[in-house]
Scaffold this motif. Structure first.
Motif, short mmCIF file in Angstrom:
data_model
loop_
_atom_site.label_atom_id
_atom_site.label_comp_id
_atom_site.label_asym_id
_atom_site.label_seq_id
_atom_site.Cartn_x
_atom_site.Cartn_y
_atom_site.Cartn_z
N LEU A 79 0.86 -1.19 0.00
CA LEU A 79 0.00 0.00 0.00
C LEU A 79 0.88 1.23 0.00
O LEU A 79 1.61 1.49 0.94
N ASN A 80 0.87 1.96 -1.12
CA ASN A 80 1.68 3.17 -1.21
C ASN A 80 1.11 4.11 -2.25
O ASN A 80 0.31 3.74 -3.08
N SER A 81 1.53 5.33 -2.17
CA SER A 81 1.09 6.34 -3.11
C SER A 81 2.15 7.42 -3.18
O SER A 81 2.78 7.74 -2.18
N THR A 82 2.35 7.98 -4.37
CA THR A 82 3.32 9.07 -4.48
C THR A 82 2.69 10.35 -3.96
O THR A 82 1.49 10.58 -4.10
N THR A 133 -3.72 -0.91 -9.30
CA THR A 133 -2.56 -0.07 -9.52
C THR A 133 -2.92 0.96 -10.58
O THR A 133 -3.41 0.59 -11.65
N THR A 134 -2.71 2.22 -10.27
CA THR A 134 -2.95 3.28 -11.25
C THR A 134 -1.70 4.12 -11.40
O THR A 134 -0.96 4.33 -10.43
N SER A 135 -1.46 4.57 -12.59
CA SER A 135 -0.32 5.42 -12.88
C SER A 135 -0.73 6.39 -13.98
O SER A 135 -1.38 5.99 -14.95
N THR A 161 -4.29 1.68 -15.72
CA THR A 161 -4.77 0.98 -14.53
C THR A 161 -4.63 -0.52 -14.71
O THR A 161 -5.01 -1.07 -15.74
N ASN A 162 -4.12 -1.18 -13.68
CA ASN A 162 -4.02 -2.64 -13.63
C ASN A 162 -4.85 -3.14 -12.47
O ASN A 162 -4.86 -2.53 -11.40
N TYR A 178 1.26 7.85 -8.98
CA TYR A 178 1.27 6.41 -8.85
C TYR A 178 0.56 6.01 -7.56
O TYR A 178 0.77 6.60 -6.50
N PHE A 179 -0.31 4.99 -7.64
CA PHE A 179 -0.99 4.45 -6.46
C PHE A 179 -1.13 2.94 -6.63
O PHE A 179 -1.47 2.47 -7.71
#
Length: 181
Positions: free
Chosen positions: A26-29, A63-65, A70-71, A35-36
């Protein structure tokens, strides 16, 4: 310290229930890049023998960037967990090492339109630290693979999961269920 080893042993006895889940990576820029990534794995298992639980799990990941799209990952399956050592032999007496494995139907859909859906298998070691008699803080290093259909016949990854589990005595759960009827 004489009661500490009993804390981790009592929760892993036959008839008890484990409920909780993992949050993996679990992370986010905070700056640029957009990026999340989050992966949530709810779990429910019943101790069929001391130190051995069987149950089920659900997997959902996103996952989004801003540059890559999105994945998503998804799945449902059976779960098995075996606690390896006796609490008396642990360096940290309020914790236990375990092995976890799962099998079920899983899939991954990547933003580049490739996908895999089929048999999902996972296995890995972990450690539970009992922060109370009923709550464990966990870390799990797990290999996950999917073999199946789609534009990619195989997909795999390694995850470092962190989560919580609640360990409930089976007789208390039965009493609560009886009172609800």
């Amino acid at each position: 310290f004489s009661t500490i080893p009993r804390i981790s042993k009592a929760q892993l006895q036959k008839g008890n229930i484990m409920i909780g889940g993992d949050l993996a990576s679990l992370n986010s820029t905070l700056g640029g890049g957009g990026y999340f990534h989050a992966n949530i794995n709810p779990k429910l298992a019943f101790f069929v023998h001391d130190n051995f639980a069987l149950g089920g799990m659900i997997n959902f990941g996103l996952t989004t960037s801003s540059g890559a799209g999105t994945n998503t990952t998804y799945g449902v399956g059976a779960l098995g967990r075996y606690y390896l050592n006796h609490s008396e032999n642990n360096i940290i007496h309020k914790g236990r090492f375990f092995l976890e494995g799962n099998a079920g139907v899983q899939g991954v859909r990547l933003s580049n339109k490739s996908n895999t859906t089929g048999l999902g298998l996972g296995i890995g070691p972990g450690y539970t630290y009992f922060i109370t008699q009923s709550v464990g803080l966990e870390t799990l290093f797990k290999y996950n693979g999917i073999v199946g259909f789609g534009s990619q016949p195989y997909n795999s990854n390694l995850n470092l999961n962190i989560g919580f589990q609640i360990y409930l005595p089976g007789r208390k759960v039965k009493a609560i269920m009886s009172n609800m009827q």
